[in-house]
Write a protein that holds these residues in place. Sequence first.
Motif, PDB file in Angstrom:
ATOM      1  N   MET A 199       0.814  -1.213   0.000  1.00 51.59           N
ATOM      2  CA  MET A 199       0.000   0.000   0.000  1.00 51.59           C
ATOM      3  C   MET A 199       0.852   1.268   0.000  1.00 51.59           C
ATOM      4  SD  MET A 199      -3.173  -0.480  -0.459  1.00 51.59           S
ATOM      5  CE  MET A 199      -4.375  -1.809  -0.391  1.00 51.59           C
ATOM      6  N   ASN A 258      -3.834  -8.046  -1.459  1.00 53.34           N
ATOM      7  CA  ASN A 258      -5.008  -8.635  -0.800  1.00 53.34           C
ATOM      8  C   ASN A 258      -6.328  -8.034  -1.282  1.00 53.34           C
ATOM      9  OD1 ASN A 258      -3.819 -10.579   0.759  1.00 53.34           O
ATOM     10  ND2 ASN A 258      -3.519  -9.252   2.530  1.00 53.34           N
ATOM     11  N   VAL A 276     -15.277  -4.025  -3.984  1.00 49.31           N
ATOM     12  CA  VAL A 276     -15.219  -2.673  -3.400  1.00 49.31           C
ATOM     13  C   VAL A 276     -13.759  -2.228  -3.273  1.00 49.31           C
ATOM     14  CG1 VAL A 276     -15.905  -1.241  -1.444  1.00 49.31           C
ATOM     15  CG2 VAL A 276     -17.364  -3.148  -2.149  1.00 49.31           C
ATOM     16  N   THR A 277     -12.920  -3.133  -2.799  1.00 46.14           N
ATOM     17  CA  THR A 277     -11.496  -2.810  -2.685  1.00 46.14           C
ATOM     18  C   THR A 277     -10.876  -2.610  -4.071  1.00 46.14           C
ATOM     19  OG1 THR A 277     -11.287  -3.973  -0.586  1.00 46.14           O
ATOM     20  CG2 THR A 277      -9.273  -3.700  -1.864  1.00 46.14           C
ATOM     21  N   MET A 305     -11.713   0.714  -5.446  1.00 44.84           N
ATOM     22  CA  MET A 305     -10.924   1.753  -4.777  1.00 44.84           C
ATOM     23  C   MET A 305      -9.543   1.872  -5.440  1.00 44.84           C
ATOM     24  SD  MET A 305      -8.339   2.269  -2.342  1.00 44.84           S
ATOM     25  CE  MET A 305      -8.108   0.674  -1.553  1.00 44.84           C
ATOM     26  N   TYR A 359     -10.577 -10.870   5.335  1.00 44.82           N
ATOM     27  CA  TYR A 359     -10.924 -10.185   4.083  1.00 44.82           C
ATOM     28  C   TYR A 359     -12.243 -10.704   3.514  1.00 44.82           C
ATOM     29  CZ  TYR A 359      -6.342  -8.059   4.127  1.00 44.82           C
ATOM     30  OH  TYR A 359      -5.243  -7.331   4.488  1.00 44.82           O
ATOM     31  N   PRO A 360     -13.282  -9.861   3.484  1.00 42.31           N
ATOM     32  CA  PRO A 360     -14.553 -10.299   2.917  1.00 42.31           C
ATOM     33  C   PRO A 360     -14.425 -10.585   1.422  1.00 42.31           C
ATOM     34  CG  PRO A 360     -14.609  -7.950   3.420  1.00 42.31           C
ATOM     35  CD  PRO A 360     -13.326  -8.470   3.964  1.00 42.31           C
ATOM     36  N   ASP A 407      -9.426  -4.930   5.582  1.00 37.96           N
ATOM     37  CA  ASP A 407      -9.824  -4.763   4.181  1.00 37.96           C
ATOM     38  C   ASP A 407     -10.190  -3.311   3.862  1.00 37.96           C
ATOM     39  OD1 ASP A 407     -10.621  -5.938   1.583  1.00 37.96           O
ATOM     40  OD2 ASP A 407     -12.569  -5.129   2.158  1.00 37.96           O
ATOM     41  N   PRO A 408      -9.541  -2.722   2.859  1.00 34.84           N
ATOM     42  CA  PRO A 408      -9.843  -1.325   2.513  1.00 34.84           C
ATOM     43  C   PRO A 408     -11.308  -1.108   2.123  1.00 34.84           C
ATOM     44  CG  PRO A 408      -7.837  -2.040   1.417  1.00 34.84           C
ATOM     45  CD  PRO A 408      -8.428  -3.257   2.049  1.00 34.84           C
ATOM     46  N   GLY A 409     -11.881  -2.081   1.425  1.00 33.96           N
ATOM     47  CA  GLY A 409     -13.276  -1.951   1.027  1.00 33.96           C
ATOM     48  C   GLY A 409     -14.181  -1.832   2.239  1.00 33.96           C
ATOM     49  N   PHE A 433      -9.724  -8.881  -2.354  1.00 34.65           N
ATOM     50  CA  PHE A 433     -10.618 -10.043  -2.313  1.00 34.65           C
ATOM     51  C   PHE A 433     -12.056  -9.693  -2.672  1.00 34.65           C
ATOM     52  CE2 PHE A 433      -7.146 -11.751   0.320  1.00 34.65           C
ATOM     53  CZ  PHE A 433      -7.024 -13.018  -0.243  1.00 34.65           C
ATOM     54  N   ASN A 434     -12.357  -8.408  -2.883  1.00 37.52           N
ATOM     55  CA  ASN A 434     -13.741  -8.054  -3.189  1.00 37.52           C
ATOM     56  C   ASN A 434     -13.776  -6.845  -4.135  1.00 37.52           C
ATOM     57  OD1 ASN A 434     -13.859  -5.528  -1.469  1.00 37.52           O
ATOM     58  ND2 ASN A 434     -13.306  -7.039   0.081  1.00 37.52           N
ATOM     59  N   ARG A 493       0.029   4.428  -2.382  1.00 40.45           N
ATOM     60  CA  ARG A 493      -0.073   5.828  -1.961  1.00 40.45           C
ATOM     61  C   ARG A 493       0.800   6.728  -2.841  1.00 40.45           C
ATOM     62  NH1 ARG A 493       2.274   9.491   2.657  1.00 40.45           N
ATOM     63  NH2 ARG A 493       0.512  10.892   2.965  1.00 40.45           N
ATOM     64  N   PHE A 541      -1.616   6.072   4.102  1.00 39.34           N
ATOM     65  CA  PHE A 541      -2.597   5.798   3.051  1.00 39.34           C
ATOM     66  C   PHE A 541      -3.961   5.493   3.672  1.00 39.34           C
ATOM     67  CE2 PHE A 541      -4.906   2.587   0.563  1.00 39.34           C
ATOM     68  CZ  PHE A 541      -5.073   3.249  -0.636  1.00 39.34           C
ATOM     69  N   TYR A 542      -3.977   4.592   4.641  1.00 40.22           N
ATOM     70  CA  TYR A 542      -5.246   4.220   5.288  1.00 40.22           C
ATOM     71  C   TYR A 542      -5.832   5.390   6.083  1.00 40.22           C
ATOM     72  CZ  TYR A 542      -4.105  -0.655   4.158  1.00 40.22           C
ATOM     73  OH  TYR A 542      -3.808  -1.815   3.497  1.00 40.22           O
ATOM     74  N   ARG A 570      -7.328   7.918   3.382  1.00 37.08           N
ATOM     75  CA  ARG A 570      -8.493   7.396   2.679  1.00 37.08           C
ATOM     76  C   ARG A 570      -9.684   7.116   3.596  1.00 37.08           C
ATOM     77  NH1 ARG A 570      -7.576   5.895  -2.714  1.00 37.08           N
ATOM     78  NH2 ARG A 570      -5.672   6.991  -3.282  1.00 37.08           N
ATOM     79  N   PHE A 571      -9.389   6.572   4.775  1.00 40.21           N
ATOM     80  CA  PHE A 571     -10.494   6.066   5.598  1.00 40.21           C
ATOM     81  C   PHE A 571     -10.508   6.636   7.015  1.00 40.21           C
ATOM     82  CE2 PHE A 571      -8.745   2.651   2.824  1.00 40.21           C
ATOM     83  CZ  PHE A 571      -9.701   2.742   1.826  1.00 40.21           C
TER      84      PHE A 571
END
Lengths: 301, 337
Positions: free
Chosen positions: A100, A121, A126-127, A130, B74-75, B102-104, A123-124, A104, B134-135, B138-139
């Motif tokens: 990550m 990683n 939504v990520t 992003m 991780y979903p 998980d970022p999502g 896995f979905n 960035r 970064f995290y 963003r979040f």
Amino acid sequence: MNSTRLALGPLLYYWPRQATLDFYAEVADSPADIVYLGETVCSRRHELRLDDWLDVAAALDAAGKEVVLSTQSLIESESDLKALRRVVAQDRFRVEANDMSAVRLLAEARRTDWIAGPTLNVFNPVTLEMLRESGACRWIAPHEMSGAALADVLAGLGEPLETEVLAWGRLPLAHSARCFTARHFNLQKDTCEFRCLGLADGITLRTRDGEPFLTLNGVQTQSARVHNLLADLPRVTRSAQVLRVSPQGANTLQVLELFRRVVAGTDSAAAAFEASADCMVDSPCNGFWHGRPGLEHCSLQ
Amino acid sequence: MTLSQRIELVCPAGSLPALKTAVDNGADCVYVGFKDATNARNFTGLNFDPASMREGVRYAHDRRRKVLLALNTYPQANNWKDWTAAVDRAAELGIDAVILADPGLMAYAAKTHPDLRLHLSVQGSATSYEAVNFYHERFGIQRAVLPRVLSLAQVEHVIANTPVEIEVFGFGGLCVMVEGRCALSAYATGESPNCNGACSPGKHVRWEQTPKGMETRLNGILIDRFGDGERAGYPTLCKGRFDVDGETYYAIEEPTSLNTLEMLPELARAGVRAIKIEGRQRSPAYVAQVTRVWRAALDRVMSGADRFTVQPAWMAELDKVSEGRSHTLGAYYRPWK
């Protein structure tokens, strides 16, 4: 399958400088469409420096390859970040982000041509969305992701995104701060004497009953078996537009040729899988793709 | 030197009795998980249903302690709603912070529950300030738990370059690999910390007495073999003995626990804001013992790091509950690498 492209993943082992340069000179004439370059495993490895990699990149670019500079998976120090910033700062070649921190820096540089590597990683959907919004133009699915899970991720995207799957090679399974090659030689990492240099396929770790289980490659641990999706290609190429072959000590170009023949429709996937036996450093596995333990080998019904 | 900032003691609880024990013995925060795959200790018989979680939050809040919820797996596309529902439940239960990887899911939490405090899990694999920031950008994460791969100087460097609070592991089971980047268990058993919240899961373990000794196997793979005088340990796959070039040894790591007690003054000076104790899968007795020792040690450090010395009784207590009855400083100490 005709439009499927072949990628040569980054070299995960530490080969002597000349062996590495010779290898990439041959790659220029190989069926690979995309070539990932650079050191992704250990910052102590320096047979080729960034400038050397850029020379290799220029030669491959001239040979018509799409060149991508891969970045280190485990970033620990300011000097690791410095190396990362230099890769991001060059704008001639695309960059593969494997952490990550790279995401960035690439997003900050407003680059929109980078590749989201397999260690991010994802896995979905939504990520993945992003990362796309942050500038990713292609992604490599995590190695442990099954074909079914990959299809689910892709179905959840608004727009398609170019997808790459590792289709050949010992599986990179873990990274550590500790160097297991140095440990094997009773050395510490800081004074490792570069003992991984020239171990063309790493060192095999066996169970106490003699079964090959893992491969020690410095701070990286890989599978002993070779992840081989040749037989699965008709299914794999429904999701992936790019197939990654990971470089190995010998026969990498023959492996690329096997993939080319399947993609071009010259050989059947089954025939290519059979022919690949001579190119494998250990027995095959494909369990991850089938949603099984990675070391299993599932035959097609 | 008296520290300007309080260092929180973050203790594990795999059950309501363990949570109460942690609170009673001086934990500032207790971290917990739901009884499903949304957290990295998805073990049979462990963790909280909504009723026990509600009771746990009440118990902790009555005593002005915090409850942190790990939702750090991780979903996937097909189970995404289970994870978002868990975030919703956390907000509804009044959890003090959720620990996410998980970022999502972070994006979902930040948007849906803007007041819910977010911590970046160790499973997020952030090992540099660039990744942590970064995290944050963003979040809006407010704390990050660092993987057990950095040396003390590297931890200090991260802290100096981020507005995010940094939490580090102080004691307990030792992951040798970068957390969140290890698929060894997935390779051997099909179940991974990332996707299933399990490493070397018990249902794949076999113990077998053979003429060669007690053998421990994971999904059929021989992880170790023990002679008559040896204590047979659980077959965590990175802590077995293997053969490399004709030599049999702990090729990856010995069965040992992380213990940074002696480094506490340096961690405090580096600006670490919280110390995490590993072990949600351990008993309330473990939680009591470890929490008591670390509470005493942290109180001592915060009243004057210069005068801190490790009490031999603390080490003796901790070694009793350590894996393999031994401990290491892990990556904090460079030669370990």
